[in-house]
Design an enzyme around this catalytic site. Structure first.
Site, PDB file in Angstrom:
ATOM      1  N   TYR A 234       0.919  -1.227   0.047  1.00  0.00           N
ATOM      2  CA  TYR A 234       0.002   0.087   0.044  1.00  0.00           C
ATOM      3  C   TYR A 234       0.722   1.145   0.080  1.00  0.00           C
ATOM      4  O   TYR A 234       1.984   1.242   0.602  1.00  0.00           O
ATOM      5  CB  TYR A 234      -0.808  -0.065   1.147  1.00  0.00           C
ATOM      6  CG  TYR A 234      -2.054  -1.035   1.398  1.00  0.00           C
ATOM      7  CD1 TYR A 234      -1.611  -2.466   1.546  1.00  0.00           C
ATOM      8  CD2 TYR A 234      -3.193  -0.937   1.226  1.00  0.00           C
ATOM      9  CE1 TYR A 234      -2.301  -3.407   1.667  1.00  0.00           C
ATOM     10  CE2 TYR A 234      -3.915  -1.837   1.235  1.00  0.00           C
ATOM     11  CZ  TYR A 234      -3.765  -3.335   1.469  1.00  0.00           C
ATOM     12  OH  TYR A 234      -4.509  -4.220   1.405  1.00  0.00           O
ATOM     13  N   HIS A 242      -5.805   2.140  -1.322  1.00  0.00           N
ATOM     14  CA  HIS A 242      -6.041   0.792  -2.072  1.00  0.00           C
ATOM     15  C   HIS A 242      -4.366   0.477  -2.242  1.00  0.00           C
ATOM     16  O   HIS A 242      -3.653   1.113  -2.242  1.00  0.00           O
ATOM     17  CB  HIS A 242      -6.603   0.691  -3.250  1.00  0.00           C
ATOM     18  CG  HIS A 242      -8.328   0.954  -3.017  1.00  0.00           C
ATOM     19  ND1 HIS A 242      -8.960  -0.185  -2.637  1.00  0.00           N
ATOM     20  CD2 HIS A 242      -8.978   1.701  -3.453  1.00  0.00           C
ATOM     21  CE1 HIS A 242     -10.189   0.218  -2.738  1.00  0.00           C
ATOM     22  NE2 HIS A 242     -10.183   1.439  -3.176  1.00  0.00           N
ATOM     23  N   LYS A 273      -4.177  -3.399  -9.794  1.00  0.00           N
ATOM     24  CA  LYS A 273      -2.719  -3.292  -9.315  1.00  0.00           C
ATOM     25  C   LYS A 273      -1.797  -3.643 -10.211  1.00  0.00           C
ATOM     26  O   LYS A 273      -1.986  -4.056 -11.220  1.00  0.00           O
ATOM     27  CB  LYS A 273      -2.745  -4.136  -8.063  1.00  0.00           C
ATOM     28  CG  LYS A 273      -3.860  -4.023  -7.146  1.00  0.00           C
ATOM     29  CD  LYS A 273      -3.758  -4.712  -5.764  1.00  0.00           C
ATOM     30  CE  LYS A 273      -5.061  -5.084  -5.037  1.00  0.00           C
ATOM     31  NZ  LYS A 273      -5.827  -3.654  -4.813  1.00  0.00           N
TER      32      LYS A 273
END
Lengths: 312, 221
Positions: A234, A242, A273
């Site tokens: 993170y 997120h 991601k």
């Protein structure tokens, strides 16, 4: 009231229980999170509701990597909890033991007095509500509403020579009070807080260099089990952000399948991601052996690669 | 006598695919089987990029543009038809400038309307990102890699692939987009090396993943 993390004195102890690294103090947890980006995982649940795992509390379990980073940077030290208890209680002197038992007895007595007092007050309240006068009200000189009644009562009672009974009965009740037995729920005290005598370094997996690198860059990490990687990374506190990366750490010369890279990249892309692989950079294959011995002083650079789906 | 059966076998074989004949006909230095295998893999990826993804200016590099040393394996550089990768920060800037352009257009249109001319269609948000040349690393799915080998590739490539002199001139002559090439070179957002990992399976499926050197935050896709 919010706990004050400034009260934490460093280095703080991390308890090692059955191979797990645990923190039991809320102040220490907050301090580690605020100052050192260490989140850990809350594992404490309600003993009679152990199925519920949504709202977990203390203790906080640290990953070995997190404990290692804290120890290496001198913010914390590891206490082998079983050993500390065994040593602490075996070597406790008689005086210490007696004074602790006495202190517990006093605490128990206080508790009993408090309970008795509250029970009397309650019965008084009930009697007064019913228009009757409680026996305890006579003993209570501070109750202003019944002062005049008390006076007339006393005047009556003196005729029957009952006045001296009251203090005697009060004394008797104080004497016959049994102390409540208090179960101690903390080990420190009675034990003194153990110092950093052993310099234990937590054993860490081979993904540790990547963890240390990410931690040094100010990232917060959580275990990556949910995404099939070592760490989910993170950019700030995990409650506010997120995660950006799904990180997998490996050795510099460890072989990996391209299918793993593709799978990781595809999954990471699906959850917005990036997949990250990285490891400690090593020069020639002969020269690696020294680096491991004193990992604190000799930190090899870490190289990482971010992977995203190209969309072709 | 021996010739006749082989001839019949050859006539029974199916006609080779365009890719197969391309690999067979390509000029390779047959010094070792591994280099030629990697070279034919590069040709296969080039073929895929050119005909399935419409890349242009494709070029196979055998030597590093940074050190001029031979590369561990052939790399490909090429120009995709549209931008392959936009960094999230760059994307924010692009959207902002596109929004400014849209507002300016709307204002101009309003002025035009005031003068009594016909109004054009409502302006839409037009995000312009010029395509950039990319490095492509051809791999096979059966290969195993290590971080060391990946780092060697990244150390050998430049930030932006060099534009082959002859080809870029051709391209400019054909398309007349001189400014396009300049824009590519000057993109201030391209600060980390990136390589497109092209992985081919045995059934000739090719998947493409972007690899970047270091921590690069993900795109908001």
């Amino acid at each position: 009231m919010a706990p004050d993390s400034t009260l934490v004195s460093e280095p703080f102890p991390i308890s090692r229980v059955a191979g797990r690294y645990l923190l039991f103090d809320v102040d220490v947890m907050m301090h580690a999170r605020r100052a050192y980006n260490i989140c850990g995982v809350h594992i404490g649940t309600v003993p009679n509701l152990s199925q519920q795992n949504v709202f977990l509390g203390i203790p906080l379990e640290l990953q070995p990597e997190e404990a290692r980073v804290l120890v290496e940077q001198g913010h914390a030290y590891i206490v082998d909890d079983a050993e500390a208890h065994r040593n602490g209680f075996i070597h406790m002197s008689r005086e210490e033991r007696l004074s602790y038992v006495k202190a517990m007895d006093e605490q128990g007595l206080e508790l009993t007095k408090e309970t008795v007092k509250r029970a009397e007050e309650r019965s008084d309240q009930v009697l007064r509500n019913k228009g009757l006068k409680g026996k305890g009200a006579k003993n209570d000189p501070s109750s202003a509403s019944t002062v005049s009644d008390d006076k007339s009562d006393r005047a009556d009672e003196t005729l029957f020579d009952s006045a001296p009974v009251e203090p005697a009965s009060a004394r008797a009740s104080a004497k016959k009070l049994d102390p409540t037995y208090v179960t101690p729920t903390t080990s420190y005290p009675p034990l003194k807080s153990p110092g950093d005598a052993e310099h234990i370094l937590p054993n860490v997996p081979k993904s540790y260099p990547l963890f240390r690198y990410l931690h040094s860059r100010g990232y917060f990490t959580m275990p990556g089990l949910r995404f099939g990687c070592h760490y989910s990374v993170y950019p700030g506190d995990t409650l506010r952000f997120h995660s950006h990366y799904l990180a997998t750490g490996m050795d510099w010369d460890e072989e990996f399948e391209l299918l793993d890279v593709i799978g990781g990249g595809r999954l990471a892309n699906r959850v917005k991601k990036a997949y990250l692989i990285g490891g400690e950079e090593k020069g020639t294959e002969q020269a690696d052996d020294d680096g491991q011995v004193d990992g604190v002083t000799n930190i090899a650079p870490v190289r990482a690669f971010s992977i995203e789906w190209a969309g072709l | 006598m021996n010739m006749k059966p082989t001839a019949t076998v050859a006539s029974l074989l199916p006609f080779p695919s365009p890719l197969q004949s391309l690999i067979r006909d390509s000029p390779t230095d047959h010094d070792s089987s591994t280099t030629s295998a990697l070279h034919s893999l590069a040709i296969q990826i080039v073929h895929n990029l050119q005909h399935q993804h419409f890349w242009t200016h494709l070029h196979i590099h055998t030597h590093s543009p940074v050190t001029n040393a031979p590369l561990p394996r052939p790399l490909i550089s090429g120009l995709p038809p549209q931008r392959l990768y936009i960094h999230p920060d760059e994307q924010i800037e692009l959207v902002k400038s596109a929004d400014r352009a849209r507002k300016a257009a709307a204002k101009a249109k309003a002025e035009k309307d005031a003068t009594g001319e016909d109004s054009a269609a409502a302006a839409s948000l037009d995000v312009k990102a010029a395509p950039e040349r990319e490095w492509v690393l051809p791999t096979r799915l059966s290969e195993k890699w290590t971080l060391r080998r990946l780092a060697e590739i990244f150390d050998a490539v430049s930030l932006v692939p060099p534009a082959p002199a002859t080809e870029s001139e051709e391209g400019n002559a054909l398309n007349g987009d001189v400014s396009d090439q300049n824009l590519v070179r000057e993109n201030p957002w391209r600060t980390t090396k990136r390589v497109v990992l092209a992985t081919a399976d045995t059934d000739s499926t090719v998947v493409y993943y972007i690899m970047q050197d270091g921590l690069v935050k993900p795109r908001q896709n």
